[in-house]
Design a protein around this motif. Structure first.
Motif, PDB file in Angstrom:
ATOM      1  N   ASP A 129       8.401   7.236   3.711  1.00  0.00           N
ATOM      2  CA  ASP A 129       7.909   8.099   2.642  1.00  0.00           C
ATOM      3  C   ASP A 129       8.925   9.161   2.220  1.00  0.00           C
ATOM      4  N   LYS A 130      10.115   9.154   2.847  1.00  0.00           N
ATOM      5  CA  LYS A 130      11.146  10.124   2.491  1.00  0.00           C
ATOM      6  C   LYS A 130      12.522   9.533   2.773  1.00  0.00           C
ATOM      7  N   CYS A 131      13.457   9.841   1.874  1.00  0.00           N
ATOM      8  CA  CYS A 131      14.844   9.450   2.062  1.00  0.00           C
ATOM      9  C   CYS A 131      15.728  10.566   1.505  1.00  0.00           C
ATOM     10  N   VAL A 132      16.759  10.923   2.251  1.00  0.00           N
ATOM     11  CA  VAL A 132      17.669  11.990   1.847  1.00  0.00           C
ATOM     12  C   VAL A 132      19.097  11.445   1.819  1.00  0.00           C
ATOM     13  N   ALA A 133      19.796  11.718   0.722  1.00  0.00           N
ATOM     14  CA  ALA A 133      21.203  11.346   0.598  1.00  0.00           C
ATOM     15  C   ALA A 133      21.992  12.590   0.207  1.00  0.00           C
ATOM     16  N   GLU A 134      23.191  12.699   0.752  1.00  0.00           N
ATOM     17  CA  GLU A 134      24.059  13.816   0.386  1.00  0.00           C
ATOM     18  C   GLU A 134      25.367  13.272  -0.171  1.00  0.00           C
ATOM     19  N   ILE A 135      25.780  13.867  -1.286  1.00  0.00           N
ATOM     20  CA  ILE A 135      26.961  13.407  -2.004  1.00  0.00           C
ATOM     21  C   ILE A 135      27.954  14.560  -2.092  1.00  0.00           C
ATOM     22  N   GLN A 136      29.193  14.280  -1.759  1.00  0.00           N
ATOM     23  CA  GLN A 136      30.267  15.271  -1.914  1.00  0.00           C
ATOM     24  C   GLN A 136      30.962  15.025  -3.245  1.00  0.00           C
ATOM     25  N   PHE A 137      31.237  16.101  -3.965  1.00  0.00           N
ATOM     26  CA  PHE A 137      31.937  16.038  -5.250  1.00  0.00           C
ATOM     27  C   PHE A 137      33.195  16.872  -5.197  1.00  0.00           C
ATOM     28  N   THR A 138      34.239  16.387  -5.834  1.00  0.00           N
ATOM     29  CA  THR A 138      35.441  17.166  -6.076  1.00  0.00           C
ATOM     30  C   THR A 138      35.699  17.097  -7.573  1.00  0.00           C
ATOM     31  N   SER A 139      35.576  18.248  -8.225  1.00  0.00           N
ATOM     32  CA  SER A 139      35.728  18.328  -9.677  1.00  0.00           C
ATOM     33  C   SER A 139      37.105  18.855 -10.027  1.00  0.00           C
ATOM     34  N   ASP A 140      37.620  18.433 -11.171  1.00  0.00           N
ATOM     35  CA  ASP A 140      38.919  18.927 -11.631  1.00  0.00           C
ATOM     36  C   ASP A 140      38.818  20.296 -12.289  1.00  0.00           C
ATOM     37  N   GLY A 141      37.637  20.879 -12.292  1.00  0.00           N
ATOM     38  CA  GLY A 141      37.441  22.196 -12.883  1.00  0.00           C
ATOM     39  C   GLY A 141      36.911  22.153 -14.305  1.00  0.00           C
ATOM     40  N   THR A 142      36.911  20.987 -14.937  1.00  0.00           N
ATOM     41  CA  THR A 142      36.401  20.889 -16.309  1.00  0.00           C
ATOM     42  C   THR A 142      34.900  20.614 -16.337  1.00  0.00           C
ATOM     43  N   VAL A 143      34.329  20.279 -15.199  1.00  0.00           N
ATOM     44  CA  VAL A 143      32.898  20.013 -15.077  1.00  0.00           C
ATOM     45  C   VAL A 143      32.338  20.934 -13.995  1.00  0.00           C
ATOM     46  N   THR A 144      31.243  21.596 -14.308  1.00  0.00           N
ATOM     47  CA  THR A 144      30.623  22.484 -13.328  1.00  0.00           C
ATOM     48  C   THR A 144      29.603  21.722 -12.494  1.00  0.00           C
ATOM     49  N   PRO A 145      29.278  22.230 -11.318  1.00  0.00           N
ATOM     50  CA  PRO A 145      28.219  21.602 -10.518  1.00  0.00           C
ATOM     51  C   PRO A 145      26.898  21.495 -11.282  1.00  0.00           C
ATOM     52  N   ASP A 156       0.818  -1.218   0.000  1.00  0.00           N
ATOM     53  CA  ASP A 156       0.000   0.000   0.000  1.00  0.00           C
ATOM     54  C   ASP A 156       0.855   1.273   0.000  1.00  0.00           C
ATOM     55  N   GLY A 157       2.160   1.129   0.154  1.00  0.00           N
ATOM     56  CA  GLY A 157       3.046   2.289   0.208  1.00  0.00           C
ATOM     57  C   GLY A 157       4.013   2.326  -0.960  1.00  0.00           C
ATOM     58  N   VAL A 158       4.837   3.359  -0.960  1.00  0.00           N
ATOM     59  CA  VAL A 158       5.938   3.497  -1.916  1.00  0.00           C
ATOM     60  C   VAL A 158       7.184   3.764  -1.081  1.00  0.00           C
ATOM     61  N   ASN A 159       8.124   2.834  -1.097  1.00  0.00           N
ATOM     62  CA  ASN A 159       9.287   2.883  -0.222  1.00  0.00           C
ATOM     63  C   ASN A 159      10.354   3.837  -0.762  1.00  0.00           C
ATOM     64  N   ALA A 160      10.457   5.010  -0.134  1.00  0.00           N
ATOM     65  CA  ALA A 160      11.414   6.028  -0.572  1.00  0.00           C
ATOM     66  C   ALA A 160      12.859   5.569  -0.407  1.00  0.00           C
ATOM     67  N   VAL A 161      13.137   4.760   0.614  1.00  0.00           N
ATOM     68  CA  VAL A 161      14.502   4.259   0.819  1.00  0.00           C
ATOM     69  C   VAL A 161      14.874   3.292  -0.307  1.00  0.00           C
ATOM     70  N   SER A 162      13.982   2.396  -0.661  1.00  0.00           N
ATOM     71  CA  SER A 162      14.252   1.468  -1.768  1.00  0.00           C
ATOM     72  C   SER A 162      14.492   2.221  -3.071  1.00  0.00           C
ATOM     73  N   HIS A 163      13.713   3.275  -3.295  1.00  0.00           N
ATOM     74  CA  HIS A 163      13.893   4.076  -4.507  1.00  0.00           C
ATOM     75  C   HIS A 163      15.242   4.782  -4.500  1.00  0.00           C
ATOM     76  N   MET A 164      15.670   5.271  -3.342  1.00  0.00           N
ATOM     77  CA  MET A 164      16.983   5.926  -3.252  1.00  0.00           C
ATOM     78  C   MET A 164      18.097   4.923  -3.526  1.00  0.00           C
ATOM     79  N   VAL A 165      17.998   3.741  -2.950  1.00  0.00           N
ATOM     80  CA  VAL A 165      19.017   2.709  -3.166  1.00  0.00           C
ATOM     81  C   VAL A 165      19.114   2.381  -4.653  1.00  0.00           C
TER      82      VAL A 165
END
Length: 124
Positions: free
Chosen positions: A79-95, A36-45
């Motif tokens: 019903d909610k899942c939050v993930a945070e990702i850190q990026f380090t770019s070489d300068g050739t790709v913008t956020p 009956d639900g939609v699993n936000a954690v499963s969708h994030m994974v």
């Protein structure tokens, strides 16, 4: 900006550090009736697995999923899942270019997963 030493000269090299917050939204239901639900954690994974396969292997940046939070109780489909990702770019790709890649992947995943919803936010 940092200097990198080569054999007989110095080259300037820029690195860009930024974070992206991903939020999947689902539908809560009791754990005894997960259909009956939609699993936000499963969708994030699912999304993060696809991200690892298709985007995280870039030669222009490195990334690390450093936080993932979701769910409120063991007997409730989250019903909610939050993930945070850190990026380090070489300068050739913008956020913004990385966000565009992630948005395109989100559209692909939405075709594969019923009721998939993802918000992508550039934190800094």
């Amino acid at each position: 900006m940092k200097s990198e030493t080569t054999l007989f000269c110095c080259m300037k090299s820029e690195t860009t550090l930024f974070w992206i917050r991903l939020t999947t939204t689902g539908k809560a239901s009791h754990g005894s009736s997960p259909q009956d639900g939609v699993n936000a954690v499963s969708h994030m994974v699912y999304y993060l697995d696809k991200y690892k396969e298709e985007i995280a292997t870039s030669e222009n940046f490195s990334s690390s999923v450093n936080t993932v939070t979701g769910g409120t109780a063991t007997n409730i489909v989250p019903d909610k899942c939050v993930a945070e990702i850190q990026f380090t770019s070489d300068g050739t790709v913008t956020p913004d270019e990385v966000v565009q890649q992630m948005q395109a992947l989100s559209e692909t995943v939405a075709q594969e997963l019923e009721e998939f919803q993802l918000e992508i936010e550039l934190v800094n």
